[in-house]
Write a protein that holds these residues in place. Structure first.
Motif, PDB file in Angstrom:
ATOM      1  N   LYS A   1       0.829  -1.203   0.000  1.00  0.00           N
ATOM      2  CA  LYS A   1       0.000   0.000   0.000  1.00  0.00           C
ATOM      3  C   LYS A   1       0.864   1.254   0.000  1.00  0.00           C
ATOM      4  CE  LYS A   1      -4.037   1.991   2.305  1.00  0.00           C
ATOM      5  NZ  LYS A   1      -5.012   1.850   3.419  1.00  0.00           N
ATOM      6  N   ALA A   2       1.990   1.195   0.732  1.00  0.00           N
ATOM      7  CA  ALA A   2       2.891   2.342   0.789  1.00  0.00           C
ATOM      8  C   ALA A   2       3.486   2.642  -0.580  1.00  0.00           C
ATOM      9  CB  ALA A   2       4.000   2.079   1.801  1.00  0.00           C
ATOM     10  N   ALA A   3       3.774   1.569  -1.332  1.00  0.00           N
ATOM     11  CA  ALA A   3       4.332   1.765  -2.677  1.00  0.00           C
ATOM     12  C   ALA A   3       3.352   2.532  -3.557  1.00  0.00           C
ATOM     13  CB  ALA A   3       4.662   0.407  -3.297  1.00  0.00           C
ATOM     14  N   ASP A   4       2.073   2.218  -3.432  1.00  0.00           N
ATOM     15  CA  ASP A   4       1.056   2.945  -4.210  1.00  0.00           C
ATOM     16  C   ASP A   4       0.981   4.408  -3.781  1.00  0.00           C
ATOM     17  OD1 ASP A   4       0.425   0.625  -5.568  1.00  0.00           O
ATOM     18  OD2 ASP A   4      -1.209   0.080  -4.216  1.00  0.00           O
TER      19      ASP A   4
ATOM     20  N   LYS B   1       1.915   8.014  -5.896  1.00  0.00           N
ATOM     21  CA  LYS B   1       1.008   9.155  -6.038  1.00  0.00           C
ATOM     22  C   LYS B   1       1.565  10.423  -5.387  1.00  0.00           C
ATOM     23  CE  LYS B   1      -3.050   6.115  -5.882  1.00  0.00           C
ATOM     24  NZ  LYS B   1      -4.238   5.718  -5.073  1.00  0.00           N
ATOM     25  N   GLY B   2       2.715  10.306  -4.706  1.00  0.00           N
ATOM     26  CA  GLY B   2       3.307  11.456  -4.039  1.00  0.00           C
ATOM     27  C   GLY B   2       2.711  11.750  -2.669  1.00  0.00           C
ATOM     28  N   ASP B   3       1.973  10.780  -2.118  1.00  0.00           N
ATOM     29  CA  ASP B   3       1.347  10.972  -0.806  1.00  0.00           C
ATOM     30  C   ASP B   3       2.237  10.296   0.241  1.00  0.00           C
ATOM     31  OD1 ASP B   3      -0.374  11.562   1.193  1.00  0.00           O
ATOM     32  OD2 ASP B   3      -2.003  10.245   0.535  1.00  0.00           O
ATOM     33  N   TYR B   4       3.176  11.063   0.814  1.00  0.00           N
ATOM     34  CA  TYR B   4       4.212  10.490   1.665  1.00  0.00           C
ATOM     35  C   TYR B   4       3.826  10.382   3.145  1.00  0.00           C
ATOM     36  CZ  TYR B   4       6.890  11.797  -2.478  1.00  0.00           C
ATOM     37  OH  TYR B   4       7.323  11.938  -3.770  1.00  0.00           O
TER      38      TYR B   4
END
Length: 488
Positions: A111-114, A118-121
């Motif tokens: 999920k973190a990779a997705d 998207k640039g949502d860190y």
């Protein structure tokens, strides 16, 4: 640690996962013990429907389903496992915890990779952290009756109770602030929220503690300059004229004080930015951070949710919770500030409705204080602080009066009574009124005019306990004018 790492790398086959479900059905107590981490999504696709059926059935009917029920509803046959003993269930508890942590971490990474794509860190760290920290409840809590003395001493000693440097406030809080708590000073614009925080930080430094002052509003240089004035007992004008003396005084104090860092972060930074900076300070300098001042809460943005900066209630709720969690996580003293709204400008008593953004941050905070001050009060050398909320004491509603040096910006407690609090005053305004009254001379007997003259012909007239000052009218023209006014 190596055992946990090996478990994360272990491949839990379908047969092992099936055995987990079969052992749960043998002993309902084991299922109850793992219920807080049980997630059907962690099982292999061939077993997921059975795992989900067990969870749904137990929640709805408060009992585990029979194997025949599972086979009929899902088509998956789970076998009986006879002759299980306590050792088998110890293995089950350990392995199921490791299995769950591994599966949750794997899903969090995907999920973190997705999110990264998207640039949502911001949510990434929380996802990974939550997965790694998954565990069964092993802490059985406090045995209330076991050792009352040790329990009480643990609260008062290990919890912190660090002196603020102001005896009146320490008595109000039964000793001072505690580590792991969120403390908020609320004040209007220009009330000196930053000054209060800087003064407390200096008090702690002089106690030998080390800390960090994080400013999202003032520059690092201005924050440091104000601290110079407080520490050296010099005004900023004097500092500018005599930098060498200032440097000498600061270095002399540094020999006995803790270490101190002032860090400026941009407005709308979040708690992760603060956490990352604190970690970097500890790694690069070796400082053990005892306290953190965040100037101030209203300028911090939440990590755990995307919230509009205009939605103050929700934003401040998340930010205050995250700051308090940071204090608990690091075991530090954490102080921040918040803005009072416009309705508080003319008030002499503060309540929760005067806090900008509403009650959300008040609910989370452990201690909240309102700052009463004005330009005229500062010129008279006065600060007043009201306790608006305290979880650990009964001081809510009480006020303390502090001394303020307008030149050096130092706030001190010189009015504290060694045996208790200062005598309560209804408000600063009452104190001001009392001091503004002019006492009558002991040799003078003031009385109302009995000779038919006007009141303004006498220098003073006493009515009750209040002495009113009047002026002698020496000008004939003014007397005539006043007489015309009376006649008309």
């Amino acid at each position: 640690m190596n055992y946990e790492r090996n478990n994360l790398l272990k491949d839990y086959s379908t047969d092992v996962q099936k055995l987990f479900l079969e052992m749960m059905l043998e002993d309902a107590a084991s299922y109850v013990r793992v219920q807080n981490i049980y997630n059907p999504e962690n099982f292999d696709r061939n077993l997921r429907t059975a795992a989900a059926f067990i969870k749904e059935h137990s929640e709805q009917f408060k009992t585990l389903p029979d194997r025949a029920q599972i086979a009929a509803a899902t088509g998956i046959k789970l076998n009986a496992v006879p002759d299980l003993n306590e050792g088998h269930y110890d293995w089950f508890m350990t392995e199921f915890e490791a299995f769950t942590r591994r599966q949750e971490l794997e899903r969090a990474i995907l999920k973190a990779a997705d999110l990264l794509e998207k640039g949502d860190y911001d949510p990434v760290e929380k996802l990974i952290k939550d997965a790694v920290q998954i565990s069964l409840t092993k802490d059985m809590g406090t045995d209330y009756f076991a050792d009352p003395a040790a329990r009480i001493n643990k609260y008062f000693n290990s919890g912190g109770q660090v002196s603020t440097g102001w005896p009146q406030m320490d008595r109000l809080l039964y000793g001072g602030f505690s580590r792991g708590e969120l403390n908020i000073f609320a004040g209007g614009s220009g009330s000196g929220k930053s000054l209060v925080m800087m003064n407390i930080a200096l008090n702690w430094l002089q106690q030998g503690m080390s800390g960090v002052y994080i400013t999202l509003e003032l520059s690092e240089e201005l924050t440091s300059l104000r601290t110079d004035a407080m520490l050296t007992n010099m005004s900023t004008k004097e500092i500018r004229k005599d930098i060498d003396s200032t440097e000498l005084k600061v270095k002399m104090v540094a020999k006995k004080a803790g270490q101190y860092r002032v860090k400026g972060l941009p407005a709308q930074s979040n708690v992760n930015d603060i956490r990352a900076y604190l970690k970097e300070v500890q790694i690069q300098t070796g400082i053990r951070v005892d306290f953190v001042m965040v100037d101030y809460l209203d300028l911090v943005m939440p990590v755990s949710a995307k919230v509009s900066p205009n939605d103050l209630f929700v934003k401040d709720k998340y930010v205050s919770e995250e700051l308090r969690n940071l204090a608990k996580e690091l075991g530090i003293l954490l102080v921040t500030a918040s803005q009072l709204n416009r309705s508080a400008v003319e008030e002499m008593e503060f309540d929760h409705s005067h806090i900008s953004g509403g009650i959300s941050k008040i609910n989370t905070a452990d201690n909240v204080f309102g700052i009463f001050t004005s330009r005229s009060m500062k010129e008279r050398g006065k600060y007043q602080i009201q306790c608006m909320k305290s979880r650990s004491s009964t001081g809510v509603g009480q006020k303390i009066d502090l001394e303020y040096n307008i030149e050096t910006m130092r706030i001190t407690d010189e009015g504290g009574d060694e045996n208790g609090y200062n005598k309560p005053q209804s408000s600063i305004m009452d104190s001001i009124k009392a001091k503004s009254q002019i006492a009558a001379s002991a040799n003078s007997a003031w009385a109302a005019p009995a000779d038919g003259t006007h009141a303004w012909d006498k220098p003073m007239v006493k009515h009750g306990d209040v002495v009113k000052v009047t002026a002698e009218v020496q000008s004939n023209k003014l007397k005539q004018l006043l007489g015309q006014i009376k006649a008309s």
